[in-house]
Scaffold this active site. Structure first.
Site, PDB file in Angstrom:
ATOM      1  N   ALA A  65       0.800  -1.045  -0.181  1.00 17.52           N
ATOM      2  CA  ALA A  65      -0.064  -0.154   0.108  1.00 17.52           C
ATOM      3  C   ALA A  65       0.792   1.322  -0.019  1.00 17.52           C
ATOM      4  O   ALA A  65       2.182   1.256   0.506  1.00 17.52           O
ATOM      5  CB  ALA A  65      -1.133   0.066   1.113  1.00 17.52           C
ATOM      6  N   GLY A 110       0.671  -4.985   0.865  1.00 16.95           N
ATOM      7  CA  GLY A 110      -0.516  -5.096   0.335  1.00 16.95           C
ATOM      8  C   GLY A 110      -0.329  -5.784  -1.185  1.00 16.95           C
ATOM      9  O   GLY A 110      -1.227  -6.379  -1.793  1.00 16.95           O
ATOM     10  N   GLU A 113      -0.708  -9.482  -0.440  1.00 16.99           N
ATOM     11  CA  GLU A 113      -2.077  -9.599  -0.210  1.00 16.99           C
ATOM     12  C   GLU A 113      -2.774  -9.692  -1.462  1.00 16.99           C
ATOM     13  O   GLU A 113      -3.994 -10.387  -1.583  1.00 16.99           O
ATOM     14  CB  GLU A 113      -2.534  -8.441   0.795  1.00 16.99           C
ATOM     15  CG  GLU A 113      -2.013  -8.527   1.955  1.00 16.99           C
ATOM     16  CD  GLU A 113      -2.365  -7.293   3.177  1.00 16.99           C
ATOM     17  OE1 GLU A 113      -1.973  -6.384   2.589  1.00 16.99           O
ATOM     18  OE2 GLU A 113      -2.947  -7.669   4.140  1.00 16.99           O
ATOM     19  N   GLU A 133       4.799  -4.735   7.425  1.00 17.50           N
ATOM     20  CA  GLU A 133       4.070  -3.856   7.899  1.00 17.50           C
ATOM     21  C   GLU A 133       4.424  -3.669   9.221  1.00 17.50           C
ATOM     22  O   GLU A 133       4.455  -2.331   9.818  1.00 17.50           O
ATOM     23  CB  GLU A 133       2.747  -4.228   8.035  1.00 17.50           C
ATOM     24  CG  GLU A 133       1.946  -4.097   6.556  1.00 17.50           C
ATOM     25  CD  GLU A 133       1.931  -5.396   5.732  1.00 17.50           C
ATOM     26  OE1 GLU A 133       2.889  -6.514   6.215  1.00 17.50           O
ATOM     27  OE2 GLU A 133       1.287  -5.415   4.799  1.00 17.50           O
TER      28      GLU A 133
HETATM   29  N1  CAA Z   1       4.594   3.263  -0.905  1.00 21.35           N
HETATM   30  C1  CAA Z   1       4.940   4.396  -1.606  1.00 21.35           C
HETATM   31  N2  CAA Z   1       6.232   4.446  -1.967  1.00 21.35           N
HETATM   32  C2  CAA Z   1       6.738   3.501  -2.231  1.00 21.35           C
HETATM   33  C3  CAA Z   1       6.489   2.274  -1.788  1.00 21.35           C
HETATM   34  C4  CAA Z   1       5.258   2.156  -1.284  1.00 21.35           C
HETATM   35  N3  CAA Z   1       4.943   1.011  -0.639  1.00 21.35           N
HETATM   36  N4  CAA Z   1       7.561   1.399  -2.176  1.00 21.35           N
HETATM   37  C5  CAA Z   1       8.459   2.109  -2.956  1.00 21.35           C
HETATM   38  N5  CAA Z   1       7.972   3.396  -3.039  1.00 21.35           N
HETATM   39  C6  CAA Z   1       8.684   4.500  -3.715  1.00 21.35           C
HETATM   40  C7  CAA Z   1       9.821   5.035  -2.828  1.00 21.35           C
HETATM   41  O1  CAA Z   1       9.506   5.594  -1.880  1.00 21.35           O
HETATM   42  C8  CAA Z   1      10.723   5.558  -3.991  1.00 21.35           C
HETATM   43  O2  CAA Z   1      10.194   6.969  -4.117  1.00 21.35           O
HETATM   44  P1  CAA Z   1      11.167   8.247  -4.147  1.00 21.35           P
HETATM   45  O3  CAA Z   1      11.840   8.104  -5.537  1.00 21.35           O
HETATM   46  O4  CAA Z   1      10.115   9.456  -4.126  1.00 21.35           O
HETATM   47  O5  CAA Z   1      11.881   8.108  -3.194  1.00 21.35           O
HETATM   48  C9  CAA Z   1      10.417   5.078  -5.110  1.00 21.35           C
HETATM   49  O6  CAA Z   1       9.086   4.069  -4.949  1.00 21.35           O
HETATM   50  C10 CAA Z   1      11.487   3.679  -5.707  1.00 21.35           C
HETATM   51  O7  CAA Z   1      11.685   3.069  -4.199  1.00 21.35           O
HETATM   52  P2  CAA Z   1      13.027   2.971  -3.607  1.00 21.35           P
HETATM   53  O8  CAA Z   1      13.990   3.976  -4.037  1.00 21.35           O
HETATM   54  O9  CAA Z   1      12.680   2.467  -2.352  1.00 21.35           O
HETATM   55  O10 CAA Z   1      13.548   1.406  -4.411  1.00 21.35           O
HETATM   56  P3  CAA Z   1      14.560   0.437  -3.834  1.00 21.35           P
HETATM   57  O11 CAA Z   1      14.961  -0.446  -5.215  1.00 21.35           O
HETATM   58  O12 CAA Z   1      15.705   0.974  -3.270  1.00 21.35           O
HETATM   59  O13 CAA Z   1      13.495  -0.414  -2.997  1.00 21.35           O
HETATM   60  C11 CAA Z   1      11.868  -1.524  -2.181  1.00 21.35           C
HETATM   61  C12 CAA Z   1      12.463  -1.234  -3.341  1.00 21.35           C
HETATM   62  C13 CAA Z   1      12.714  -2.876  -1.295  1.00 21.35           C
HETATM   63  C14 CAA Z   1      10.370  -2.350  -2.810  1.00 21.35           C
HETATM   64  C15 CAA Z   1      11.494  -0.431  -1.052  1.00 21.35           C
HETATM   65  O14 CAA Z   1      10.976   0.666  -1.967  1.00 21.35           O
HETATM   66  C16 CAA Z   1      10.475  -0.751  -0.001  1.00 21.35           C
HETATM   67  O15 CAA Z   1      10.829  -1.146   0.935  1.00 21.35           O
HETATM   68  N6  CAA Z   1       9.227  -0.533  -0.167  1.00 21.35           N
HETATM   69  C17 CAA Z   1       8.354  -0.595   0.813  1.00 21.35           C
HETATM   70  C18 CAA Z   1       7.749  -1.791   1.057  1.00 21.35           C
HETATM   71  C19 CAA Z   1       6.752  -1.835   2.218  1.00 21.35           C
HETATM   72  O16 CAA Z   1       6.925  -1.638   3.177  1.00 21.35           O
HETATM   73  N7  CAA Z   1       5.476  -2.231   1.839  1.00 21.35           N
HETATM   74  C20 CAA Z   1       4.681  -2.433   2.751  1.00 21.35           C
HETATM   75  C21 CAA Z   1       3.523  -1.323   2.694  1.00 21.35           C
HETATM   76  S1  CAA Z   1       2.379  -1.240   4.118  1.00 21.35           S
HETATM   77  C22 CAA Z   1       1.165  -2.056   3.386  1.00 21.35           C
HETATM   78  O17 CAA Z   1       1.120  -2.824   2.471  1.00 21.35           O
HETATM   79  C23 CAA Z   1      -0.126  -2.115   4.508  1.00 21.35           C
HETATM   80  C24 CAA Z   1      -1.288  -2.920   4.021  1.00 21.35           C
HETATM   81  O18 CAA Z   1      -1.402  -4.079   4.214  1.00 21.35           O
HETATM   82  C25 CAA Z   1      -2.360  -2.407   3.689  1.00 21.35           C
END
Ligand code: CAA
Length: 255
Positions: A65, A110, A113, A133
Site C-alpha cells: 500500500a 498489500g 495481499e 508492515e
Molecule cells: N509506498 C509508497 N512509495 C513507495 C512504496 C510504497 N509501498 N514502495 C516504494 N515506494 C517509492 C519509494 O519511496 C521511492 O520513491 P522516491 O523516488 O520518491 O523516493 C520509489 O518508490 C522507488 O523505491 P526505492 O527507491 O525505495 O527503491 P529500492 O529499489 O531502493 O527499494 C523496495 C525497493 C525494497 C520495494 C522499497 O521501496 C520498499 O521497501 N518499499 C516499501 C515496501 C513496504 O514496506 N511495503 C508495505 C507497505 S504497508 C502495506 O502494504 C499495508 C497494508 O497491508 C495495507
C-alpha cells in the site's frame, strides 16, 4: 484509467497491470478505486475467462500500500482504506474468472495481499515476498492476517508477519505462495490460461465457487480492519512511516 493498464490477449484472456512503476506500483486510494470499478466492468465481459494481474515495469509486482499516503492517515481514514482494500481483494477472489498473479519482482505488503487474492501465482527468480508492515508500525490491512495463514499455514504466516522478513521465489514456492517459478511469469500465465480456457467454462467457474465457498466462511477481515486502524493512533505508525519516507531506520519508542 490512470493507474491501470488493461489489454486483451484474445477474446478469453486479459492482462491487467498496476501502472505506478515510479512508486513500485504501490496501491493508493485512487488505484484501489480504479480497480474496484474495473473489476465490475470486466465481470460483465462474459467472454473473458482468465484475468492475469501483474505490475508495470521490471522491478515490482506491487510493493505494498502507498506508505506516503498512509503516513498522514488518522484511524478513521485508515479504517476506510483497509475496508476499501479488503472489498476490492474480495472482489478479485470471487471474480467469476480465473485470476492468475504474474509476480514480476517485489511483492510486498498489500502486494502480497493482492497476490494472495489471486487463484494462482507464477513468479520468476527475481520475485521477492514479505509482509513488512510491523516495521512501519502497522499490521497487514488488506487480508494477509487471514489469507496468508490459509496458504502457508498459521506458523509460517506468523513468522512472516512478526519478522517482516523477505523471502525469495524458491522459498515462496516451497511454502506454497507460488505455484511456479518461470523466466517470464506473464508468458507462463498466458500458457496456463490457454490450457484453462480449453476446459468447460461453466465447470471451471463452478469449481472456483465450490473451492471458495468453505474458504470464505472462515475469512474474517472485519477484525483485521479494526486492528489495522488502531495502529494509526500510535506514535510507532508515525515513526515507522516517517522513517520510510526519510530513508532511515525506524526508532520505535513503545518497547
Ligand atoms: N509506498 C509508497 N512509495 C513507495 C512504496 C510504497 N509501498 N514502495 C516504494 N515506494 C517509492 C519509494 O519511496 C521511492 O520513491 P522516491 O523516488 O520518491 O523516493 C520509489 O518508490 C522507488 O523505491 P526505492 O527507491 O525505495 O527503491 P529500492 O529499489 O531502493 O527499494 C523496495 C525497493 C525494497 C520495494 C522499497 O521501496 C520498499 O521497501 N518499499 C516499501 C515496501 C513496504 O514496506 N511495503 C508495505 C507497505 S504497508 C502495506 O502494504 C499495508 C497494508 O497491508 C495495507
Amino acid at each position: 484509467m490512470e493507474n491501470l493498464l488493461y489489454e486483451k490477449v484474445n477474446e478469453n484472456i486479459g492482462i491487467l497491470k498496476i501502472n505506478r512503476a515510479k512508486y513500485m506500483n504501490s496501491l493508493n486510494k485512487e488505484t484501489l478505486n480504479e480497480l474496484d470499478i474495473f473489476l465490475d466492468e470486466i465481470e460483465k465481459d462474459k467472454n473473458l475467462h482468465v484475468l492475469i494481474i501483474s505490475g508495470e515495469g521490471e522491478k515490482a509486482f506491487v510493493a505494498g500500500a502507498d506508505i506516503k499516503q498512509m503516513k498522514a492517515m488518522n484511524c478513521v481514514e485508515a479504517m476506510r482504506f483497509s475496508k476499501l482494500g479488503n472489498k476490492v481483494f474480495k472482489k478479485i477472489e470471487n471474480l467469476q474468472k480465473v485470476v492468475i498473479g504474474a509476480i514480476n519482482g517485489y511483492c510486498l505488503g498489500g502486494g502480497l495481499e493482492l497476490a494472495l487474492a489471486c487463484d494462482i501465482r507464477i513468479g520468476n527468480e527475481k520475485s521477492k515476498f514479505a509482509q513488512p508492515e510491523v516495521g512501519l508500525g502497522i499490521i497487514p490491512g488488506f487480508g494477509a492476517t487471514q489469507r496468508l495463514s490459509n496458504v502457508v499455514g498459521i506458523s509460517k504466516a506468523k513468522e512472516m508477519i512478526y519478522t517482516g522478513d523477505m523471502i525469495g521465489s524458491k522459498e515462496a514456492l516451497r511454502i506454497g505462495i507460488l505455484n511456479k517459478i518461470e523466466e517470464d511469469p506473464i508468458k507462463e500465465s498466458i500458457e496456463m490460461a490457454n490450457k484453462i480456457i480449453k476446459k468447460a467454462p461453466i465447470a471451471v467457474k463452478q469449481a472456483k465457487k465450490a473451492i471458495n465457498f468453505a474458504y470464505n466462511k472462515n475469512l474474517c477481515t472485519d477484525y483485521e480492519v479494526e486492528c489495522f486502524s488502531t495502529c494509526f493512533s500510535t506514535t510507532d505508525q508515525k515513526e515507522g512511516m516517517s522513517a520510510f519516507d526519510e530513508k532511515r531506520k525506524a526508532n520505535f519508542l513503545n518497547k
